[in-house]
Scaffold this motif. Sequence first.
Motif, short mmCIF file in Angstrom:
data_model
loop_
_atom_site.label_atom_id
_atom_site.label_comp_id
_atom_site.label_asym_id
_atom_site.label_seq_id
_atom_site.Cartn_x
_atom_site.Cartn_y
_atom_site.Cartn_z
N LEU A 147 -5.65 -5.44 -0.06
CA LEU A 147 -5.17 -5.96 -1.33
C LEU A 147 -5.82 -7.31 -1.63
O LEU A 147 -6.01 -8.13 -0.73
CB LEU A 147 -3.65 -6.12 -1.30
CG LEU A 147 -2.80 -4.85 -1.34
CD1 LEU A 147 -1.37 -5.17 -0.97
CD2 LEU A 147 -2.86 -4.21 -2.72
N GLU A 148 -6.16 -7.53 -2.89
CA GLU A 148 -6.73 -8.81 -3.29
C GLU A 148 -6.19 -9.19 -4.66
O GLU A 148 -5.47 -8.41 -5.30
CB GLU A 148 -8.26 -8.73 -3.30
CG GLU A 148 -8.81 -7.58 -4.11
CD GLU A 148 -10.33 -7.47 -3.95
OE1 GLU A 148 -11.03 -8.43 -4.36
OE2 GLU A 148 -10.80 -6.47 -3.41
N ALA A 149 -6.55 -10.38 -5.09
CA ALA A 149 -6.00 -10.89 -6.35
C ALA A 149 -6.34 -10.01 -7.54
O ALA A 149 -5.56 -9.91 -8.49
CB ALA A 149 -6.52 -12.32 -6.60
N GLY A 150 -7.48 -9.35 -7.47
CA GLY A 150 -7.89 -8.52 -8.60
C GLY A 150 -7.46 -7.07 -8.52
O GLY A 150 -7.83 -6.26 -9.38
N THR A 151 -6.65 -6.70 -7.52
CA THR A 151 -6.22 -5.30 -7.37
C THR A 151 -5.39 -4.87 -8.58
O THR A 151 -4.43 -5.56 -8.96
CB THR A 151 -5.40 -5.12 -6.08
OG1 THR A 151 -6.22 -5.42 -4.95
CG2 THR A 151 -4.89 -3.69 -5.96
N SER A 152 -5.73 -3.76 -9.16
CA SER A 152 -5.05 -3.26 -10.36
C SER A 152 -4.19 -2.04 -10.04
O SER A 152 -4.24 -1.50 -8.94
CB SER A 152 -6.10 -2.87 -11.41
OG SER A 152 -6.85 -1.75 -10.96
#
Length: 489
Positions: free
Chosen positions: A354-359
């Motif tokens: 998971l990362e900040a840009g995960t949609s």
Amino acid sequence: MPVTLGLDLGTSSLKALIVGEDGLPLASASESLSVERPAFGWSEQNPESWIVACEAVLARLGAEHGEALAAVEGIGLSGHMHGATLIGADEGPLRPCILWNDTRAARQAASLDDAQARRITGNIVFPGFTAPKLDWVRANEPEIFDKVSAVLLPKDYLRLWLTGEKVSDMSDAAGTAWLDTGARDWSDRMLDRTHLSRSHMPRLVEGTEASGTLRAGLAERFGLRKGVTVAGGAGDNAASACGVGVSEPGSGFLSLGTSGVLFTPSAGYHPAADTAIHTFCHAIPGLWHQMGVTLSAAGSIEWLSGLLQEKPAALTGALGDTVAEPGRLLFLPYLSGERTPHNDADIRGVFVGLEAGTSRADMTRAVMEGVAFSMRDCLEAGAASSRATRLVAVGAGARSAYWLQLMATVLETEIVLPEAGDFGAALGAARLGRCAATGEAAASVMTMPPIARTFEPSSSQVEAFEDAYRRYRALYPALAALTKPTAAA
């Protein structure tokens, strides 16, 4: 071709399906059933409720489709497996049936599950199987155990009411841990280990064979002809296989329900108990089948749907029609533990990467890929001789063309989607009833339904998904070390 009737006893409902002379569904009726959970891990059902439900569906079919019901020549039975229905000397139930998803007998199952049991039965002795439940009853309800005259599986209690005969079929009996699955006969050793004998067991027949005839009183009461043949029938998954034409090696079905099932027939007996693959007898004589199970398939999408507050169809539909290359995000779908190949009730699911840009779309793709990889685990656990060249897709998850294309690529197997219609266990049961009534060969009856769409592996993406699958496989050992309950817990 004769008119036949399939009776499918599910956990939540009993369904009756009349199949016409053209082999197509003609009329159906269903009746809901309830499950009782009187204690943690317990799951029970009153056997008499199955009779009440069967009376209701037969009465409804008689009122609405009397001419078709009167033409029935063969009846087939399908039912949820592993249930312990304890019968007394008066042929009535001694207690509620202990169902397939009841886990109270975990300690007894662990005691029975050894090299000898796996060699005889071809399977791990799971807590949901029938034999450990009888050991639990002997230890905790000895006054009931002492009165047991016979142990029947759920659909076979329904058969007793229909025919007066205590009979089971090979496919259902293989899920008890009392069957010598290779020999297709009861194992005296496994019966002795649970303080039972052959005298407690029903007579065994193949699923396509006659097990008896309908009682004259019931025929008269519901408007059926006298002497209707009742087939051996099948456990629910084997019956479903018969319904979608999975009747010979090289075929198979992929079920994307709440749980996922990969079912493949085999002409030989190739058990692989250590992989947590089920090796059972098929309902068709001379065949066995292997069945891998992942406990959270479409259930994983349902979970994500609840988390994101968006309907499953909207989540999957937003991905479009073209399968994207696998991303860095991985999902292990162990929301309720896992069956094949880990047999791990304690493991739980996880997102990795998971990362900040995960949609939302990233999470949806990862969940669908994770389930596809879990089905690949089932494929790899099975014997090479049981590999299918084509899989028939069934279940709620099969509504997603994206998922089926993804599955075809990950499994490197052609997947076909049947046209709309009822191709489930009730149809398979009706087909078994036809074989028993006419003596026709199973191969000529268990044909594949018309196909709406075919999904081929994407050769340009196979390597990328193979790399992602290897990363997925590497995560389980680390995750298991982190999620096992501590001794203090």
